[in-house]
Design a protein around this motif. Sequence first.
Motif, short mmCIF file in Angstrom:
data_model
loop_
_atom_site.label_atom_id
_atom_site.label_comp_id
_atom_site.label_asym_id
_atom_site.label_seq_id
_atom_site.Cartn_x
_atom_site.Cartn_y
_atom_site.Cartn_z
N LEU A 109 6.67 0.96 -13.21
CA LEU A 109 6.40 -0.34 -12.60
C LEU A 109 5.53 -1.26 -13.45
N GLY A 110 4.80 -0.73 -14.41
CA GLY A 110 3.94 -1.59 -15.22
C GLY A 110 2.93 -2.33 -14.36
N ASP A 111 2.78 -3.62 -14.62
CA ASP A 111 1.81 -4.43 -13.87
C ASP A 111 2.17 -4.51 -12.39
N ASP A 112 3.45 -4.39 -12.05
CA ASP A 112 3.85 -4.45 -10.63
C ASP A 112 3.26 -3.29 -9.82
N GLY A 113 2.89 -2.21 -10.50
CA GLY A 113 2.35 -1.05 -9.80
C GLY A 113 0.86 -1.10 -9.58
N ALA A 114 0.20 -2.14 -10.09
CA ALA A 114 -1.25 -2.29 -9.89
C ALA A 114 -1.52 -2.94 -8.54
N GLY A 115 -2.75 -2.77 -8.07
CA GLY A 115 -3.15 -3.39 -6.82
C GLY A 115 -2.45 -2.83 -5.61
N VAL A 116 -2.08 -1.55 -5.65
CA VAL A 116 -1.42 -0.88 -4.53
C VAL A 116 -2.37 0.21 -4.01
N PRO A 117 -3.13 -0.04 -2.96
CA PRO A 117 -4.14 0.93 -2.50
C PRO A 117 -3.50 2.22 -1.97
N PHE A 118 -4.15 3.34 -2.30
CA PHE A 118 -3.66 4.64 -1.85
C PHE A 118 -4.84 5.57 -1.60
N LEU A 119 -4.57 6.68 -0.94
CA LEU A 119 -5.61 7.66 -0.65
C LEU A 119 -5.75 8.63 -1.82
N GLY B 172 0.83 -1.20 0.00
CA GLY B 172 0.00 0.00 0.00
C GLY B 172 0.86 1.25 0.00
N ALA B 173 0.27 2.36 -0.44
CA ALA B 173 0.99 3.63 -0.48
C ALA B 173 0.00 4.75 -0.15
N PRO B 174 -0.30 4.93 1.14
CA PRO B 174 -1.37 5.87 1.50
C PRO B 174 -1.15 7.29 1.01
N ALA B 175 0.09 7.71 0.80
CA ALA B 175 0.33 9.10 0.39
C ALA B 175 -0.05 9.38 -1.06
N GLY B 176 -0.30 8.34 -1.86
CA GLY B 176 -0.85 8.57 -3.19
C GLY B 176 0.09 8.44 -4.36
N GLN B 177 1.29 7.87 -4.17
CA GLN B 177 2.23 7.77 -5.28
C GLN B 177 1.67 7.04 -6.50
N PRO B 178 0.85 5.97 -6.34
CA PRO B 178 0.37 5.25 -7.53
C PRO B 178 -0.61 6.04 -8.39
N GLU B 179 -1.05 7.20 -7.93
CA GLU B 179 -1.96 8.03 -8.72
C GLU B 179 -1.31 8.51 -10.02
N PHE B 180 0.00 8.68 -10.00
CA PHE B 180 0.65 9.41 -11.07
C PHE B 180 1.15 8.49 -12.18
N THR B 181 1.18 9.04 -13.38
CA THR B 181 1.53 8.27 -14.57
C THR B 181 2.93 7.67 -14.45
N GLU B 182 3.86 8.39 -13.84
CA GLU B 182 5.24 7.90 -13.72
C GLU B 182 5.29 6.57 -12.97
N TRP B 183 4.42 6.42 -11.98
CA TRP B 183 4.36 5.17 -11.22
C TRP B 183 4.05 4.01 -12.16
N ALA B 184 3.01 4.16 -12.97
CA ALA B 184 2.61 3.10 -13.90
C ALA B 184 3.67 2.86 -14.97
N THR B 185 4.30 3.93 -15.42
CA THR B 185 5.33 3.81 -16.45
C THR B 185 6.53 3.01 -15.94
#
Length: 261
Positions: free
Chosen positions: A144-154, A129-142
């Motif tokens: 990490l790809g599939d590894d960045g999915a399923g990471v709950p955030f606020l 999980g990443a409560p601070a919201g890092q997975p919201e941003f495009t760079e995260w998905a770019t």
Amino acid sequence: MPYLCSSAVLDALTEQPTEWVARLSSPQSRGWQIYADFLLGAGHRRIAVAAQPSVYWATGTRILWDCLAPRGGTVIELDMSTLDPADVCDELVDHRATALLLLVGHPDPAVPIVESVRRDQRLAEIMIGAPAGQPEFTEWATLLGDDGAGVPFLRYLPERLTPLGAQVDKALRERLGEAPSFVAFEGYDTVAVLAEVLRSHGADRARTAESWPRLAVEGTRGQIQFSRTPGISVWQWAGTPVQVVDRDPAEPDRFRILHAG
């Protein structure tokens, strides 16, 4: 100087109570309590936090402790000033943690930690999980790809935007070529409130500060009004929507709402 805060969430935004500052973002104590409720509801009682030294991360850890401990939860603190990603994996196994929260900077060391955990077969069932919201941003998905999915955030969005929010969303999608982040709506709402203050009260600083509790502004995420909240030293929008979301593992560009408060 009157000041409108759009995104800083520390409860102690100012050292003393003040009439001059108003805030749109939800206090950290409220958002992170909602996140703790989500963790408990998902069956997690042994929570590890990989944290770097900062007031923000330390405060978040304390909020998690306060919310989880009375209900049988445990918070295991991993000091990222002394551990590397491989060490984190070993610590998670040793402590039998079922969830790892990333209270660290992005992209480094957040991305290497995720990559290391995802590749460790011993941790196939652990939730990141990443409560601070890092997975919201495009760079995260770019990165990490599939590894960045399923990471709950606020995320600070309602289930449905207001009519104004829908207009802003459409305009930003056309300009950006992608869905805007919740930060874009925070920014628009900040401008909307300031514009209303200037229209109604002019540029006089004292009149601006006096206007905070009398404002009622239609924002992208609801009607914005400021009031006093116990324990908060500034004028606070108490109606800020809070969600726990993640990127859908089946479709990482789509966000799933997992919990709301």
